[in-house]
Design a protein around this motif. Sequence first.
Motif, mmCIF file in Angstrom:
data_model
loop_
_atom_site.group_PDB
_atom_site.id
_atom_site.type_symbol
_atom_site.label_atom_id
_atom_site.label_comp_id
_atom_site.label_asym_id
_atom_site.label_seq_id
_atom_site.Cartn_x
_atom_site.Cartn_y
_atom_site.Cartn_z
ATOM 1 N N ARG A 34 -25.305 16.653 -4.794
ATOM 2 C CA ARG A 34 -25.708 17.616 -5.828
ATOM 3 C C ARG A 34 -26.735 18.606 -5.280
ATOM 4 N NH1 ARG A 34 -29.873 17.234 -9.325
ATOM 5 N NH2 ARG A 34 -30.209 15.010 -8.891
ATOM 6 N N ALA A 35 -27.739 18.111 -4.551
ATOM 7 C CA ALA A 35 -28.761 18.989 -3.984
ATOM 8 C C ALA A 35 -28.168 19.909 -2.922
ATOM 9 C CB ALA A 35 -29.885 18.140 -3.370
ATOM 10 N N ALA A 36 -27.228 19.379 -2.122
ATOM 11 C CA ALA A 36 -26.618 20.194 -1.072
ATOM 12 C C ALA A 36 -25.777 21.323 -1.647
ATOM 13 C CB ALA A 36 -25.766 19.308 -0.171
ATOM 14 N N THR A 37 -25.073 21.060 -2.746
ATOM 15 C CA THR A 37 -24.246 22.115 -3.335
ATOM 16 C C THR A 37 -25.114 23.230 -3.921
ATOM 17 O OG1 THR A 37 -24.073 20.933 -5.452
ATOM 18 C CG2 THR A 37 -22.336 20.553 -3.828
ATOM 19 N N VAL A 38 -26.253 22.860 -4.479
ATOM 20 C CA VAL A 38 -27.185 23.880 -4.973
ATOM 21 C C VAL A 38 -27.633 24.771 -3.819
ATOM 22 C CG1 VAL A 38 -29.472 24.244 -5.962
ATOM 23 C CG2 VAL A 38 -27.965 22.501 -6.936
ATOM 24 N N HIS A 39 -27.970 24.153 -2.706
ATOM 25 C CA HIS A 39 -28.486 24.876 -1.546
ATOM 26 C C HIS A 39 -27.410 25.726 -0.869
ATOM 27 C CE1 HIS A 39 -31.315 25.262 1.907
ATOM 28 N NE2 HIS A 39 -30.194 25.350 2.605
ATOM 29 N N GLN A 40 -26.229 25.143 -0.674
ATOM 30 C CA GLN A 40 -25.205 25.796 0.135
ATOM 31 C C GLN A 40 -24.225 26.636 -0.674
ATOM 32 O OE1 GLN A 40 -25.093 26.136 3.233
ATOM 33 N NE2 GLN A 40 -23.076 25.870 4.172
ATOM 34 N N LEU A 41 -23.916 26.177 -1.891
ATOM 35 C CA LEU A 41 -22.896 26.855 -2.688
ATOM 36 C C LEU A 41 -23.485 27.665 -3.831
ATOM 37 C CD1 LEU A 41 -20.290 23.926 -2.993
ATOM 38 C CD2 LEU A 41 -20.506 25.652 -1.180
ATOM 39 N N GLY A 42 -24.783 27.486 -4.095
ATOM 40 C CA GLY A 42 -25.410 28.198 -5.200
ATOM 41 C C GLY A 42 -24.974 27.706 -6.558
ATOM 42 N N SER A 43 -24.475 26.472 -6.627
ATOM 43 C CA SER A 43 -24.007 25.922 -7.899
ATOM 44 C C SER A 43 -25.134 25.189 -8.602
ATOM 45 C CB SER A 43 -22.847 24.952 -7.650
ATOM 46 O OG SER A 43 -23.298 23.848 -6.891
ATOM 47 N N ASP A 44 -24.892 24.850 -9.868
ATOM 48 C CA ASP A 44 -25.870 24.081 -10.629
ATOM 49 C C ASP A 44 -25.693 22.582 -10.428
ATOM 50 O OD1 ASP A 44 -27.178 26.233 -11.702
ATOM 51 O OD2 ASP A 44 -25.863 26.365 -13.451
ATOM 52 N N GLY A 45 -24.625 22.188 -9.796
ATOM 53 C CA GLY A 45 -24.318 20.773 -9.608
ATOM 54 C C GLY A 45 -22.954 20.655 -8.964
ATOM 55 N N VAL A 46 -22.221 19.633 -9.340
ATOM 56 C CA VAL A 46 -20.917 19.409 -8.702
ATOM 57 C C VAL A 46 -19.745 19.818 -9.579
ATOM 58 C CG1 VAL A 46 -21.843 17.527 -7.290
ATOM 59 C CG2 VAL A 46 -20.770 17.002 -9.500
ATOM 60 N N GLN A 47 -20.009 20.427 -10.734
ATOM 61 C CA GLN A 47 -18.931 20.879 -11.611
ATOM 62 C C GLN A 47 -17.985 21.811 -10.852
ATOM 63 O OE1 GLN A 47 -18.587 20.067 -14.996
ATOM 64 N NE2 GLN A 47 -16.632 21.163 -15.031
ATOM 65 N N ASP A 48 -16.700 21.466 -10.813
ATOM 66 C CA ASP A 48 -15.653 22.253 -10.156
ATOM 67 C C ASP A 48 -15.795 22.322 -8.635
ATOM 68 O OD1 ASP A 48 -14.252 22.841 -12.507
ATOM 69 O OD2 ASP A 48 -15.593 24.519 -12.955
ATOM 70 N N VAL A 49 -16.677 21.538 -8.068
ATOM 71 C CA VAL A 49 -16.799 21.467 -6.611
ATOM 72 C C VAL A 49 -15.735 20.506 -6.087
ATOM 73 C CG1 VAL A 49 -18.283 20.701 -4.709
ATOM 74 C CG2 VAL A 49 -19.252 22.033 -6.591
ATOM 75 N N GLU A 50 -15.085 20.855 -4.983
ATOM 76 C CA GLU A 50 -14.077 19.998 -4.380
ATOM 77 C C GLU A 50 -14.731 19.084 -3.352
ATOM 78 O OE1 GLU A 50 -10.762 22.120 -2.845
ATOM 79 O OE2 GLU A 50 -10.413 23.249 -4.696
ATOM 80 N N VAL A 51 -14.484 17.790 -3.483
ATOM 81 C CA VAL A 51 -15.089 16.795 -2.601
ATOM 82 C C VAL A 51 -13.993 15.895 -2.038
ATOM 83 C CG1 VAL A 51 -16.812 14.965 -2.359
ATOM 84 C CG2 VAL A 51 -17.179 16.798 -4.036
ATOM 85 N N LEU A 52 -14.044 15.673 -0.733
ATOM 86 C CA LEU A 52 -13.156 14.723 -0.071
ATOM 87 C C LEU A 52 -13.973 13.499 0.308
ATOM 88 C CD1 LEU A 52 -10.610 13.735 1.383
ATOM 89 C CD2 LEU A 52 -11.303 15.127 3.356
ATOM 90 N N VAL A 53 -13.640 12.360 -0.276
ATOM 91 C CA VAL A 53 -14.334 11.106 0.016
ATOM 92 C C VAL A 53 -13.489 10.320 1.011
ATOM 93 C CG1 VAL A 53 -15.253 8.953 -0.907
ATOM 94 C CG2 VAL A 53 -15.415 11.058 -2.258
ATOM 95 N N GLN A 54 -14.047 10.091 2.185
ATOM 96 C CA GLN A 54 -13.352 9.308 3.209
ATOM 97 C C GLN A 54 -13.836 7.862 3.145
ATOM 98 O OE1 GLN A 54 -14.677 9.625 7.229
ATOM 99 N NE2 GLN A 54 -12.638 9.270 8.088
ATOM 100 N N GLY A 55 -12.920 6.944 2.836
ATOM 101 C CA GLY A 55 -13.276 5.531 2.722
ATOM 102 C C GLY A 55 -13.635 5.194 1.288
ATOM 103 N N VAL A 56 -12.772 4.446 0.605
ATOM 104 C CA VAL A 56 -13.020 4.121 -0.799
ATOM 105 C C VAL A 56 -13.215 2.612 -0.958
ATOM 106 C CG1 VAL A 56 -12.075 6.154 -1.904
ATOM 107 C CG2 VAL A 56 -10.516 4.330 -1.203
ATOM 108 N N GLY A 57 -14.120 2.089 -0.132
ATOM 109 C CA GLY A 57 -14.614 0.734 -0.344
ATOM 110 C C GLY A 57 -15.623 0.754 -1.472
ATOM 111 N N ASN A 58 -16.574 -0.154 -1.451
ATOM 112 C CA ASN A 58 -17.521 -0.265 -2.556
ATOM 113 C C ASN A 58 -18.312 1.017 -2.790
ATOM 114 O OD1 ASN A 58 -16.702 -2.873 -2.934
ATOM 115 N ND2 ASN A 58 -18.454 -3.807 -1.919
ATOM 116 N N VAL A 59 -18.811 1.624 -1.709
ATOM 117 C CA VAL A 59 -19.617 2.841 -1.853
ATOM 118 C C VAL A 59 -18.730 4.037 -2.178
ATOM 119 C CG1 VAL A 59 -21.142 4.472 -0.677
ATOM 120 C CG2 VAL A 59 -21.493 2.014 -0.385
ATOM 121 N N GLY A 60 -17.682 4.240 -1.395
ATOM 122 C CA GLY A 60 -16.853 5.418 -1.575
ATOM 123 C C GLY A 60 -16.166 5.483 -2.927
ATOM 124 N N ALA A 61 -15.675 4.339 -3.407
ATOM 125 C CA ALA A 61 -15.014 4.328 -4.715
ATOM 126 C C ALA A 61 -16.007 4.632 -5.830
ATOM 127 C CB ALA A 61 -14.341 2.979 -4.955
#
Length: 353
Positions: free
Chosen positions: A159-186
């Motif tokens: 969330r903080a990175a998207t504000v800094h890099q994308l100028g967004s207010d959060g992750v709304q409509d941001v595209e995210v690729l999660v690699q590894g969907v074990g306990n943390v990733g899922a």
Amino acid sequence: MPPVATATARQLPDPLTSEQLITCSDPATGLRAVIAIDSTDLGPGLGGVRMKAYPSFWAGALEAQRLARAMTYKNALAGLPYGGAKSVVLDDGDHRNRRERLVRFGELVARLGGAYLPGVDMGTTTEDLALMATAGAPSTCSTDDPSPWTALGVFHAIRAATVHQLGSDGVQDVEVLVQGVGNVGAALARLLVDHGARVTVTDLDADRAERVAHEIDGRAIAADEVLTHATDVFAPCAAARVVTRAAIPGLRCRIVAGGANDTLEDDACADDLHSAGILYVPDFVANAGGVIHIHSLVAGWPADELGPALGRIADRVGSVLADARERGTTPLAAAHDQARALVRDARSRPTPR
């Protein structure tokens, strides 16, 4: 007898980069392990027990030392009273003596008198830590899995990175690729979707990726597509050193921030990412939620204290990114400098008598 020249000094870890490097061997159970205590300037070394196959003992020792240093930085920047440590138990594929090996490892950890506080890591579970505790090892996460809290901390970092890099207010409509969907990733994928992100997942276990994608109404891609998939945020939550210098020219993301430890092949990758216009959030800043959760249990925090503490990961990410921008350096260099300053300050304080 031929000279011992199959592994050169350049390939071997330098044991003097750690405060302590302890080998653990027990022929009766087949245990072969190493404990790296990087620093105890801020307190006892806190870090997970990783059980994994390695090409050699020295490869495991090198990873333990590298990850222990990251734990020093992680705990320092999170404001926790712990140094950094890590252990690896070499997995030879024979799991018949797993229980006996972990009990024996717990006995050897107990001999360190609290200098090393073990936790859950890749290849180990809370049940494994509970088993070690029966043999006298300190217990930090033998009853509570820190994975959901790690995921929540990574969410705040993204969330903080998207504000800094994308100028967004959060992750709304941001595209995210999660690699590894074990306990943390899922858990991270669910949090992101709950807050309006568009999430794609991938995993070496394709069936698991499909299950998580179906659950979150996202989509799954093949594991071999992960480094060239177009997305706003690439969130590695699986194996270490996935971002290599060879892979960086093909990355099609604007942010790298995830839950995996040791994300970069080496520190020079941070410079390459910076040159490519890709913002890298140092993994030891982003994934500190698990150790914060562990400390909350050890310190007996009230129930309402953990959430705000995890939310402050966003503030620390913001501080690192602002510092890097002001100094014209990479976020990794800025985070290293901040952590080293905290450790130096602790080392310079007079020891209580």
